[in-house]
Design an enzyme around this catalytic site. Structure first.
Site, mmCIF file in Angstrom:
data_model
loop_
_atom_site.group_PDB
_atom_site.id
_atom_site.type_symbol
_atom_site.label_atom_id
_atom_site.label_comp_id
_atom_site.label_asym_id
_atom_site.label_seq_id
_atom_site.Cartn_x
_atom_site.Cartn_y
_atom_site.Cartn_z
ATOM 1 N N GLY A 45 13.488 16.033 -9.073
ATOM 2 C CA GLY A 45 13.560 17.449 -9.405
ATOM 3 C C GLY A 45 15.015 17.851 -9.579
ATOM 4 O O GLY A 45 15.910 17.240 -8.988
ATOM 5 N N GLN A 50 21.958 23.573 -9.792
ATOM 6 C CA GLN A 50 22.570 22.273 -9.492
ATOM 7 C C GLN A 50 23.423 21.749 -10.644
ATOM 8 O O GLN A 50 24.175 20.797 -10.467
ATOM 9 C CB GLN A 50 21.502 21.239 -9.140
ATOM 10 C CG GLN A 50 20.812 21.531 -7.823
ATOM 11 C CD GLN A 50 19.793 20.465 -7.519
ATOM 12 O OE1 GLN A 50 18.653 20.542 -7.969
ATOM 13 N NE2 GLN A 50 20.202 19.452 -6.771
ATOM 14 N N CYS A 104 18.720 15.512 -1.532
ATOM 15 C CA CYS A 104 19.061 16.436 -2.615
ATOM 16 C C CYS A 104 20.217 15.844 -3.404
ATOM 17 O O CYS A 104 21.174 15.319 -2.816
ATOM 18 C CB CYS A 104 19.464 17.785 -2.006
ATOM 19 S SG CYS A 104 19.946 19.017 -3.232
ATOM 20 N N LEU A 105 20.147 15.921 -4.736
ATOM 21 C CA LEU A 105 21.216 15.363 -5.567
ATOM 22 C C LEU A 105 22.545 16.084 -5.346
ATOM 23 O O LEU A 105 23.605 15.503 -5.562
ATOM 24 C CB LEU A 105 20.822 15.428 -7.051
ATOM 25 C CG LEU A 105 19.587 14.602 -7.435
ATOM 26 C CD1 LEU A 105 19.232 14.811 -8.900
ATOM 27 C CD2 LEU A 105 19.802 13.123 -7.136
ATOM 28 N N HIS A 146 11.022 22.705 -2.671
ATOM 29 C CA HIS A 146 12.433 22.309 -2.561
ATOM 30 C C HIS A 146 13.229 22.875 -3.741
ATOM 31 O O HIS A 146 14.299 23.465 -3.561
ATOM 32 C CB HIS A 146 12.523 20.776 -2.529
ATOM 33 C CG HIS A 146 13.925 20.252 -2.475
ATOM 34 N ND1 HIS A 146 14.455 19.690 -1.333
ATOM 35 C CD2 HIS A 146 14.910 20.196 -3.412
ATOM 36 C CE1 HIS A 146 15.706 19.302 -1.581
ATOM 37 N NE2 HIS A 146 16.000 19.602 -2.838
ATOM 38 N N GLU A 147 12.700 22.695 -4.967
ATOM 39 C CA GLU A 147 13.414 23.194 -6.144
ATOM 40 C C GLU A 147 13.420 24.726 -6.188
ATOM 41 O O GLU A 147 14.408 25.332 -6.594
ATOM 42 C CB GLU A 147 12.809 22.617 -7.429
ATOM 43 C CG GLU A 147 12.894 21.101 -7.542
ATOM 44 C CD GLU A 147 14.284 20.530 -7.320
ATOM 45 O OE1 GLU A 147 15.280 21.167 -7.708
ATOM 46 O OE2 GLU A 147 14.378 19.431 -6.740
ATOM 47 N N HIS A 150 16.216 26.205 -4.361
ATOM 48 C CA HIS A 150 17.489 26.205 -5.095
ATOM 49 C C HIS A 150 17.685 27.491 -5.892
ATOM 50 O O HIS A 150 18.789 28.036 -5.917
ATOM 51 C CB HIS A 150 17.575 25.017 -6.055
ATOM 52 C CG HIS A 150 18.057 23.759 -5.421
ATOM 53 N ND1 HIS A 150 19.302 23.642 -4.845
ATOM 54 C CD2 HIS A 150 17.462 22.548 -5.282
ATOM 55 C CE1 HIS A 150 19.450 22.409 -4.376
ATOM 56 N NE2 HIS A 150 18.344 21.729 -4.620
#
Length: 196
Positions: A45, A50, A104-105, A146-147, A150
């Site tokens: 995701g 991000q 997380c990226l 999760h996304e 963000h």
């Protein structure tokens, strides 16, 4: 085109993102670039904040979770779970909370167990600006939650208890300063004009 992923500590990750409309400039290209960036970083995701854009957009491809892992625990229902979610709104979160190790990226090399409700109902626009509403459970629900966090200016580390937060504080500071090696392009907030 692969975009640099914004690292922990950048203010854009703490902003509540704005809705967009069909006239958002180069939206199709942005969506394609976000998928390319996510795949290159081996994520499932990626939210627009991000990549430095405070807009209500995220992309998901949960197919890696469809394959069996060492425990034979793959979820075949995720095989074709690829979505673009524009201006999403979580209508309801329900079900028993369950823990899963999230990463997380934007926060590389930190994985911690996060408790989330098992089911989510979300309303969103797809890439054709068609309204959709789906109920998701299990890993699909977790990835969406999760996304969604963000675009609300929240991160998975916010859901950790005070002791866990204290234990990873030094590692989070190191990430914001670029003191980490990753296999994808990143933009670090406390490392001026330098990309890795």
């Amino acid at each position: 085109m692969k975009l640099p992923i914004v690292a922990y500590g950048d203010p854009v990750l703490r902003k509540k993102a704005e809705e967009i409309d069909e006239d958002y400039p180069n939206l199709k290209q942005l969506i394609d670039d976000m998928f390319e960036t996510m795949y290159a970083a081996r994520g499932v995701g990626l939210a627009a904040p991000q990549v430095g854009l405070p807009i209500r957009l995220f992309v998901i491809d949960a197919s890696p979770f469809a394959e069996d892992d060492e425990d034979g625990e793959g979820d075949p229902s995720l095989k074709d779970f690829k979505k673009v979610l524009i201006n999403p709104i979580i209508i309801e979160e329900k079900g028993e909370k369950w823990g899963f190790s999230e990463g997380c990226l934007s926060i590389p090399d930190i994985n911690e167990e996060v408790m989330r409700p098992s089911t989510v109902v979300i309303n969103y626009l797809d890439e054709d600006f068609e309204e959709q509403e789906v109920e998701l459970t299990g890993l699909a629900a977790r990835i969406v939650q999760h996304e969604y966090d963000h675009i609300e200016g929240k991160l998975f580390v916010d859901k950790l208890g005070p002791i866990k937060k204290a234990m990873i504080k030094g590692r989070l500071d190191a990430i914001s300063k670029g003191m980490i090696r990753v296999g994808y392009k990143m933009r670090f907030p406390n490392l001026k004009n330098k990309k890795r």
